[in-house]
Design an enzyme around this catalytic site. Sequence first.
Site, PDB file in Angstrom:
ATOM      1  N   TYR A  33       0.828  -1.198   0.000  1.00  0.00           N
ATOM      2  CA  TYR A  33       0.000   0.000   0.000  1.00  0.00           C
ATOM      3  C   TYR A  33       0.864   1.250   0.000  1.00  0.00           C
ATOM      4  O   TYR A  33       2.085   1.188   0.197  1.00  0.00           O
ATOM      5  CB  TYR A  33      -0.953   0.002   1.197  1.00  0.00           C
ATOM      6  CG  TYR A  33      -0.320   0.345   2.538  1.00  0.00           C
ATOM      7  CD1 TYR A  33       0.519  -0.548   3.194  1.00  0.00           C
ATOM      8  CD2 TYR A  33      -0.533   1.588   3.139  1.00  0.00           C
ATOM      9  CE1 TYR A  33       1.099  -0.230   4.412  1.00  0.00           C
ATOM     10  CE2 TYR A  33       0.045   1.912   4.364  1.00  0.00           C
ATOM     11  CZ  TYR A  33       0.858   1.004   4.995  1.00  0.00           C
ATOM     12  OH  TYR A  33       1.436   1.314   6.196  1.00  0.00           O
ATOM     13  N   ARG A 101      -7.838 -21.797  -0.164  1.00  0.00           N
ATOM     14  CA  ARG A 101      -6.846 -21.150   0.696  1.00  0.00           C
ATOM     15  C   ARG A 101      -5.532 -21.923   0.619  1.00  0.00           C
ATOM     16  O   ARG A 101      -5.484 -23.113   0.926  1.00  0.00           O
ATOM     17  CB  ARG A 101      -7.361 -21.091   2.139  1.00  0.00           C
ATOM     18  CG  ARG A 101      -6.441 -20.323   3.054  1.00  0.00           C
ATOM     19  CD  ARG A 101      -7.021 -20.204   4.456  1.00  0.00           C
ATOM     20  NE  ARG A 101      -6.014 -19.621   5.339  1.00  0.00           N
ATOM     21  CZ  ARG A 101      -5.038 -20.314   5.921  1.00  0.00           C
ATOM     22  NH1 ARG A 101      -4.951 -21.625   5.719  1.00  0.00           N
ATOM     23  NH2 ARG A 101      -4.154 -19.720   6.683  1.00  0.00           N
ATOM     24  N   LYS A 148       6.376  -1.710   1.999  1.00  0.00           N
ATOM     25  CA  LYS A 148       5.175  -1.153   2.636  1.00  0.00           C
ATOM     26  C   LYS A 148       4.033  -2.139   2.416  1.00  0.00           C
ATOM     27  O   LYS A 148       3.195  -1.967   1.522  1.00  0.00           O
ATOM     28  CB  LYS A 148       4.870   0.231   2.038  1.00  0.00           C
ATOM     29  CG  LYS A 148       4.003   1.104   2.928  1.00  0.00           C
ATOM     30  CD  LYS A 148       4.103   2.556   2.546  1.00  0.00           C
ATOM     31  CE  LYS A 148       3.143   3.446   3.301  1.00  0.00           C
ATOM     32  NZ  LYS A 148       3.328   3.513   4.740  1.00  0.00           N
ATOM     33  N   GLU A 180      12.605   2.970  13.647  1.00  0.00           N
ATOM     34  CA  GLU A 180      11.637   4.006  13.262  1.00  0.00           C
ATOM     35  C   GLU A 180      10.494   3.986  14.261  1.00  0.00           C
ATOM     36  O   GLU A 180      10.611   3.386  15.328  1.00  0.00           O
ATOM     37  CB  GLU A 180      11.164   3.781  11.827  1.00  0.00           C
ATOM     38  CG  GLU A 180      10.530   2.425  11.597  1.00  0.00           C
ATOM     39  CD  GLU A 180      10.091   2.196  10.146  1.00  0.00           C
ATOM     40  OE1 GLU A 180       9.913   3.175   9.405  1.00  0.00           O
ATOM     41  OE2 GLU A 180       9.904   1.030   9.785  1.00  0.00           O
ATOM     42  N   LEU A 204      11.129   1.549   6.842  1.00  0.00           N
ATOM     43  CA  LEU A 204      10.509   1.991   5.594  1.00  0.00           C
ATOM     44  C   LEU A 204      11.292   3.187   5.059  1.00  0.00           C
ATOM     45  O   LEU A 204      11.607   4.105   5.830  1.00  0.00           O
ATOM     46  CB  LEU A 204       9.065   2.412   5.877  1.00  0.00           C
ATOM     47  CG  LEU A 204       8.269   2.728   4.621  1.00  0.00           C
ATOM     48  CD1 LEU A 204       7.841   1.434   3.934  1.00  0.00           C
ATOM     49  CD2 LEU A 204       7.060   3.575   4.941  1.00  0.00           C
TER      50      LEU A 204
HETATM   51  N1  PDD Z   1       2.847   5.258   7.353  1.00  0.00           N
HETATM   52  N2  PDD Z   1       7.556   4.094   8.815  1.00  0.00           N
HETATM   53  C1  PDD Z   1       6.414   3.396   8.872  1.00  0.00           C
HETATM   54  C2  PDD Z   1       6.423   2.049   9.502  1.00  0.00           C
HETATM   55  C3  PDD Z   1       5.236   3.948   8.344  1.00  0.00           C
HETATM   56  O1  PDD Z   1       4.093   3.244   8.381  1.00  0.00           O
HETATM   57  C4  PDD Z   1       5.268   5.248   7.781  1.00  0.00           C
HETATM   58  C5  PDD Z   1       4.066   5.913   7.199  1.00  0.00           C
HETATM   59  C6  PDD Z   1       6.493   5.938   7.756  1.00  0.00           C
HETATM   60  C7  PDD Z   1       6.633   7.296   7.139  1.00  0.00           C
HETATM   61  O2  PDD Z   1       6.640   7.179   5.735  1.00  0.00           O
HETATM   62  P1  PDD Z   1       6.140   8.366   4.802  1.00  0.00           P
HETATM   63  O3  PDD Z   1       6.897   9.570   5.192  1.00  0.00           O
HETATM   64  O4  PDD Z   1       6.478   7.899   3.435  1.00  0.00           O
HETATM   65  O5  PDD Z   1       4.661   8.542   5.037  1.00  0.00           O
HETATM   66  C8  PDD Z   1       7.616   5.317   8.282  1.00  0.00           C
HETATM   67  C9  PDD Z   1       1.643   5.727   6.706  1.00  0.00           C
HETATM   68  C10 PDD Z   1       1.373   7.179   6.836  1.00  0.00           C
HETATM   69  C11 PDD Z   1       0.503   4.832   7.146  1.00  0.00           C
HETATM   70  O6  PDD Z   1       0.741   3.643   7.296  1.00  0.00           O
HETATM   71  O7  PDD Z   1      -0.623   5.306   7.305  1.00  0.00           O
END
Ligand code: PDD
Length: 289
Positions: A33, A101, A148, A180, A204
């Site tokens: 996503y 499945r 992601k 993170e 990420l």
């Molecule tokens: N998440 N690290 C993780 C684990 C994240 O889920 C996200 C963002 C970030 C920041 O990435 P970016 O700057 O590209 O949004 C770092 C989104 C916002 C979410 O899952 O809703």
Amino acid sequence: MTARVFLNGRWLEVEDARVSVMDRGFLFGDGVYEVIPVYSRQAFRLEQHLARLQQSLDGIQLANPYRLDEWIGFITQLAHEAEWEDQSIYIQVTRGPMAVRNHAFPKEITPTAVILAEAMNTPPASQREQGIAAVSAADIRWLRCDLKTTSLLANCLLRQLAVSAGCVETVLFRDGFLTEGSASSIFVMKNGVLLAPIKNHLMLPGITYDVVLELAAQHGLPHEVRDITEAETRAADELWMCSSTKEVLPIVTLDGRAVGTSGTPGPVFAQMYAWYQDFKATVMRAPVV
Ligand code: PDD
């Protein structure tokens, strides 16, 4: 009225947008996503988000169902027709439904692609002005955090730790090093130097993370991308979290202890926040190509 939802090439009302219970996204979290911020109906860093989507798809061996120009067309259309000026656009691609499945990939797949818009839920000004509280936890996620994926159970459990403690984010450490946040990138300010963890398989590659480092470089803020220990994180002068939906926020307490000497948002945060807003305004004013 809510915006229409894109599902596999069709625009539907949200209540008509249905996916099979045999979808591998539903049964296995087998999908990827993106969350793309939209300001004044213009998607911010769209190419970078779509490039990361491609990396995530490659990482799970799933062919991209659309070309780049098709994604840009769908997203631009949704950004123009949704009811809000500022939005958060969510894209998800899963490996689609299977007949029975089975963990192994089906021989033939029909991916499920969804795009939907929500109102951009920017953090309240109080969080920026007073800062936010965070807790820390061991990073219990898998070893491909650079992808992601929609398999977000560990992230959900980790975020809930913060919420249950009345906090906003959970800062993660793996083997004594900062990775993170549960849904954000984390920065440390120490002795006038901005420290960022190295992008690798344990975090990420954040789009906002890149913007923050670009702004630091552009404005001459000393910065280093390197491994950051847990001890360094706890001894930070300032601690920030950032993401596409939260932009940049100051963390003023970690596990109940003040960050820095004051436990209030630091001066470098205020500077970075201002740079970020200026940058956004400049990008959004630029002619759309
Ligand atoms: N998440 N690290 C993780 C684990 C994240 O889920 C996200 C963002 C970030 C920041 O990435 P970016 O700057 O590209 O949004 C770092 C989104 C916002 C979410 O899952 O809703």
